[in-house]
Design a protein around this motif. Structure first.
Motif, mmCIF file in Angstrom:
data_model
loop_
_atom_site.group_PDB
_atom_site.id
_atom_site.type_symbol
_atom_site.label_atom_id
_atom_site.label_comp_id
_atom_site.label_asym_id
_atom_site.label_seq_id
_atom_site.Cartn_x
_atom_site.Cartn_y
_atom_site.Cartn_z
ATOM 1 N N LYS A 11 -30.171 -19.192 -58.573
ATOM 2 C CA LYS A 11 -29.872 -20.624 -58.651
ATOM 3 C C LYS A 11 -29.067 -20.942 -59.911
ATOM 4 C CE LYS A 11 -33.929 -22.222 -56.083
ATOM 5 N NZ LYS A 11 -35.197 -22.999 -56.150
ATOM 6 N N ALA A 14 -25.562 -19.864 -59.414
ATOM 7 C CA ALA A 14 -24.868 -20.753 -58.483
ATOM 8 C C ALA A 14 -24.363 -22.004 -59.209
ATOM 9 C CB ALA A 14 -25.804 -21.123 -57.333
ATOM 10 N N VAL A 15 -25.194 -22.543 -60.082
ATOM 11 C CA VAL A 15 -24.767 -23.708 -60.873
ATOM 12 C C VAL A 15 -23.584 -23.330 -61.761
ATOM 13 C CG1 VAL A 15 -25.466 -25.332 -62.657
ATOM 14 C CG2 VAL A 15 -27.056 -24.774 -60.822
ATOM 15 N N THR A 16 -23.647 -22.157 -62.352
ATOM 16 C CA THR A 16 -22.546 -21.709 -63.218
ATOM 17 C C THR A 16 -21.250 -21.557 -62.428
ATOM 18 O OG1 THR A 16 -24.119 -20.547 -64.627
ATOM 19 C CG2 THR A 16 -21.813 -19.921 -64.826
ATOM 20 N N LEU A 17 -21.328 -20.978 -61.242
ATOM 21 C CA LEU A 17 -20.128 -20.779 -60.423
ATOM 22 C C LEU A 17 -19.538 -22.121 -59.980
ATOM 23 C CD1 LEU A 17 -21.274 -17.725 -58.269
ATOM 24 C CD2 LEU A 17 -19.600 -17.737 -60.136
ATOM 25 N N ARG A 18 -20.401 -23.073 -59.618
ATOM 26 C CA ARG A 18 -19.898 -24.388 -59.213
ATOM 27 C C ARG A 18 -19.193 -25.080 -60.380
ATOM 28 N NH1 ARG A 18 -24.908 -24.962 -56.562
ATOM 29 N NH2 ARG A 18 -25.619 -26.371 -58.213
ATOM 30 N N THR A 19 -19.752 -24.952 -61.579
ATOM 31 C CA THR A 19 -19.156 -25.588 -62.752
ATOM 32 C C THR A 19 -17.836 -24.925 -63.131
ATOM 33 O OG1 THR A 19 -21.390 -26.081 -63.549
ATOM 34 C CG2 THR A 19 -19.592 -26.285 -65.131
ATOM 35 N N THR A 21 -15.604 -23.737 -61.245
ATOM 36 C CA THR A 21 -14.502 -24.104 -60.339
ATOM 37 C C THR A 21 -14.028 -25.534 -60.541
ATOM 38 O OG1 THR A 21 -16.112 -24.739 -58.650
ATOM 39 C CG2 THR A 21 -15.290 -22.458 -58.610
ATOM 40 N N LYS A 22 -14.759 -26.340 -61.306
ATOM 41 C CA LYS A 22 -14.359 -27.727 -61.538
ATOM 42 C C LYS A 22 -13.437 -27.824 -62.747
ATOM 43 C CE LYS A 22 -18.533 -29.831 -59.600
ATOM 44 N NZ LYS A 22 -19.707 -30.714 -59.861
#
Length: 217
Positions: A11, A14-19, A21-22
């Motif tokens: 988890k 996943a938060v790191t990967l989403r951040t 890409t922004k």
């Protein structure tokens, strides 16, 4: 149900990967000034014309960071035979922002609205002793104080305005009653003068005018 081993790590990744890409939004200060809230507590501005040197702000300050000096000045009597008065004259008003904790107590307790919050925040110094700002600097910050927000149309009328309005209405009603009574007195005097064959009293004399020829008013 027991948690799956490594689910917390998954988890977090996943938060790191989403951040990642922004697109980041960085304000390039000081080229881009921050948009400050209207009630920002930056520095304290002084409107020294309203200061009566009551020392209330200095006494209530929890940090004792307000320094005030003054002297007494004698005011001559306004009329012959009157009594001389004395008043306090402000000599120094300084705030040590190295000690100030921006609680706003000095602004709240000031009975004459001499202190205000200013949104200015760019006053860093290389020497801590230079964070004690005198009244000239506090006066400059006073002109950066934003205007107060407009009152809510449905808000209760301020007590000061309500009292002034009631006093003005009472004075207007008294003047109208006096004018109506004066009109009635003049009308009654004219009726009496017409019945007795004399002319009404001359203005400012209070004495009836002599009748004209033929006994007419």
């Amino acid at each position: 149900m027991a948690p799956i081993p490594g689910s917390g790590l998954a988890k977090g990744l996943a938060v790191t990967l989403r951040t990642m890409t922004k697109k980041s939004h960085t304000a390039q200060y000081p080229d881009a000034q921050p948009d400050l809230p209207p009630r920002t507590r930056g520095v304290i501005g002084l409107f020294e014309e309203n200061c009566t040197v009551c020392m209330l702000c200095a006494r209530e300050c929890p940090d004792w960071c307000i320094y005030i000096d003054s002297h007494k000045e004698t005011i001559p009597a306004a009329a012959p035979g009157g009594r001389e008065r004395s008043r306090n004259v402000l000599d120094r008003f300084a705030i040590d922002f190295a000690l100030c904790m921006y609680c706003g107590i000095c602004i709240e307790v000031c009975p004459f609205d001499a202190l205000f919050w200013s949104p200015e925040f760019e006053y860093a110094e290389t020497d801590i002793h230079e964070l004690t700002h005198e009244r000239d600097k506090l006066r400059e910050w006073m002109w950066t104080v934003p205007e107060p927000p407009a009152l809510d149309p449905g808000a209760e009328e301020p007590k000061e305005i309500a009292a002034a309005r009631k006093a003005a209405e009472k004075l207007a009603a008294t003047q109208a009653a006096e004018a109506a009574e004066a009109d009635r007195d003049r009308a009654a005097e004219a009726d009496r003068a017409a019945g007795s064959g004399t002319r009404p009293a001359a203005p400012g004399t209070g004495e009836p005018q002599p009748p004209t020829e033929g006994g007419t008013a």
